[in-house]
Design a protein around this motif. Structure first.
Motif, PDB file in Angstrom:
ATOM      1  N   ARG A 246      60.857  29.291 -22.210  1.00 10.73           N
ATOM      2  CA  ARG A 246      60.560  29.401 -20.779  1.00 10.73           C
ATOM      3  C   ARG A 246      61.596  30.271 -20.067  1.00 10.73           C
ATOM      4  O   ARG A 246      62.802  30.081 -20.236  1.00 10.73           O
TER       5      ARG A 246
ATOM      6  N   GLU B  33      49.597  22.538 -20.959  1.00  7.95           N
ATOM      7  CA  GLU B  33      50.483  21.362 -20.952  1.00  7.95           C
ATOM      8  C   GLU B  33      51.939  21.781 -21.148  1.00  7.95           C
ATOM      9  O   GLU B  33      52.831  21.334 -20.436  1.00  7.95           O
ATOM     10  N   ARG B  34      52.166  22.687 -22.103  1.00  7.55           N
ATOM     11  CA  ARG B  34      53.551  23.112 -22.339  1.00  7.55           C
ATOM     12  C   ARG B  34      54.117  23.824 -21.111  1.00  7.55           C
ATOM     13  O   ARG B  34      55.294  23.688 -20.785  1.00  7.55           O
ATOM     14  N   GLU B  35      53.277  24.601 -20.432  1.00 10.38           N
ATOM     15  CA  GLU B  35      53.765  25.319 -19.238  1.00 10.38           C
ATOM     16  C   GLU B  35      53.837  24.410 -18.013  1.00 10.38           C
ATOM     17  O   GLU B  35      54.421  24.765 -16.994  1.00 10.38           O
ATOM     18  N   GLY B  36      53.192  23.233 -18.120  1.00 15.22           N
ATOM     19  CA  GLY B  36      53.241  22.274 -17.013  1.00 15.22           C
ATOM     20  C   GLY B  36      52.404  22.717 -15.822  1.00 15.22           C
ATOM     21  O   GLY B  36      52.799  22.517 -14.664  1.00 15.22           O
ATOM     22  N   ILE B  37      51.243  23.350 -16.103  1.00 13.83           N
ATOM     23  CA  ILE B  37      50.401  23.876 -15.021  1.00 13.83           C
ATOM     24  C   ILE B  37      48.951  23.452 -15.224  1.00 13.83           C
ATOM     25  O   ILE B  37      48.589  22.958 -16.292  1.00 13.83           O
ATOM     26  N   SER B  38      48.147  23.684 -14.186  1.00 16.65           N
ATOM     27  CA  SER B  38      46.715  23.429 -14.259  1.00 16.65           C
ATOM     28  C   SER B  38      46.002  24.704 -13.803  1.00 16.65           C
ATOM     29  O   SER B  38      46.591  25.551 -13.120  1.00 16.65           O
TER      30      SER B  38
ATOM     31  N   ARG C 109      46.829  22.924 -24.848  1.00 11.74           N
ATOM     32  CA  ARG C 109      48.233  22.856 -25.309  1.00 11.74           C
ATOM     33  C   ARG C 109      49.118  23.817 -24.514  1.00 11.74           C
ATOM     34  O   ARG C 109      50.231  23.466 -24.124  1.00 11.74           O
TER      35      ARG C 109
ATOM     36  N   ASP D  87      61.852  31.226 -16.215  1.00 16.36           N
ATOM     37  CA  ASP D  87      61.141  30.906 -14.979  1.00 16.36           C
ATOM     38  C   ASP D  87      61.317  32.010 -13.930  1.00 16.36           C
ATOM     39  O   ASP D  87      62.417  32.210 -13.400  1.00 16.36           O
TER      40      ASP D  87
ATOM     41  N   PRO E 175      55.894  29.981 -16.466  1.00 17.31           N
ATOM     42  CA  PRO E 175      54.710  29.158 -16.219  1.00 17.31           C
ATOM     43  C   PRO E 175      53.682  29.864 -15.334  1.00 17.31           C
ATOM     44  O   PRO E 175      53.999  30.298 -14.227  1.00 17.31           O
TER      45      PRO E 175
END
Ligand SMILES: N[C@@H](CCC(=O)N[C@@H](CS)C(=O)NCC(=O)O)C(=O)O
Length: 203
Positions: free
Chosen positions: A29, A195-200, A192, A31, A7
């Motif tokens: 993923r 969102e998939r990586e769960g980050i901003s 997309r 990590d 991510p």
């Protein structure tokens, strides 16, 4: 096709490009924060323990810029390489060989020095070099709103990784660069992948 990503790592650029070309792919993923890149399952994919890696038909391609260019050449209909590619290639090379290594020195000084004091000095020196680098980054935007001409290209997909990293560590960036990041952010491919990586981009 399987992309190994962590991510928010530079693998995000490849993730965005896979979404841009809209082919089926698996996102695996790995990590870095959890040390998964240095554990046995991933080391069989990339013994260097670095992300990204792209696996296809038993073959593994590493190096973000190689993956980006390879994908864009194979799927030209996605239009990720402009007709005049010189500036785009220059920007990819600059991000990969100038900007990325500064973060390596900042975040991983232990690769260069064992002694705590020298590590601290290296991190501080790298951190000090970043603000002017982001001034150069903004200059690359030119007048057309994207990093390499009049449309979104590989340079924007890769550049957004480093915009996000600047936010993470509080490097000031210009309004021009922030406006560009907002244009990148609203693309469905980028939405997309984030969102998939769960980050901003902003945290
Ligand atoms: N030259 C490689 C560098 C890859 C690289 O260092 N990736 C980082 C994530 S952005 C990584 O895997 N870091 C793991 C670590 O530093 O241990 C590329 O451009 O793909």
């Amino acid at each position: 096709m399987k992309l190994y990503y962590s991510p928010g790592a530079c693998s995000l650029a490849c993730h965005i490009v896979l979404e841009e070309i809209a082919i089926p792919f698996e996102a695996q993923r790995v990590d870095i924060g959890q040390g998964e890149h240095l554990a046995a399952p991933y080391l069989t994919i990339n013994p260097a323990g670095r992300l990204p890696a792209l696996e296809e038909d038993g073959s593994v391609l590493t190096e973000a810029t190689a993956i980006l260019i390879s994908l864009a050449l194979r799927y030209p209909e996605a239009g990720l390489i402009p007709k005049q590619a010189d500036r785009m290639l220059e920007t990819l090379a600059w991000l990969s060989s100038t900007v990325h290594p500064l973060y390596g020195a900042l975040w991983r000084p232990g690769r260069m020095f064992a002694e705590e004091e020298r590590r601290g000095a290296l991190s501080a020196a790298a951190r000090a070099q970043l603000p002017p680098v982001y001034e150069r980054f903004a200059e690359r935007l030119g007048t057309q709103g994207w990093l390499a001409g009049e449309a979104f290209t590989l340079a924007d997909a890769y550049g957004i990784v480093f915009f996000r990293w600047a936010n993470r560590i509080g490097i000031p960036v210009s309004d021009t660069l922030t406006d560009w990041a907002r244009r990148v952010e609203v693309r469905p491919s980028v939405q997309r992948a984030l969102e998939r990586e769960g980050i901003s981009l902003w945290s």
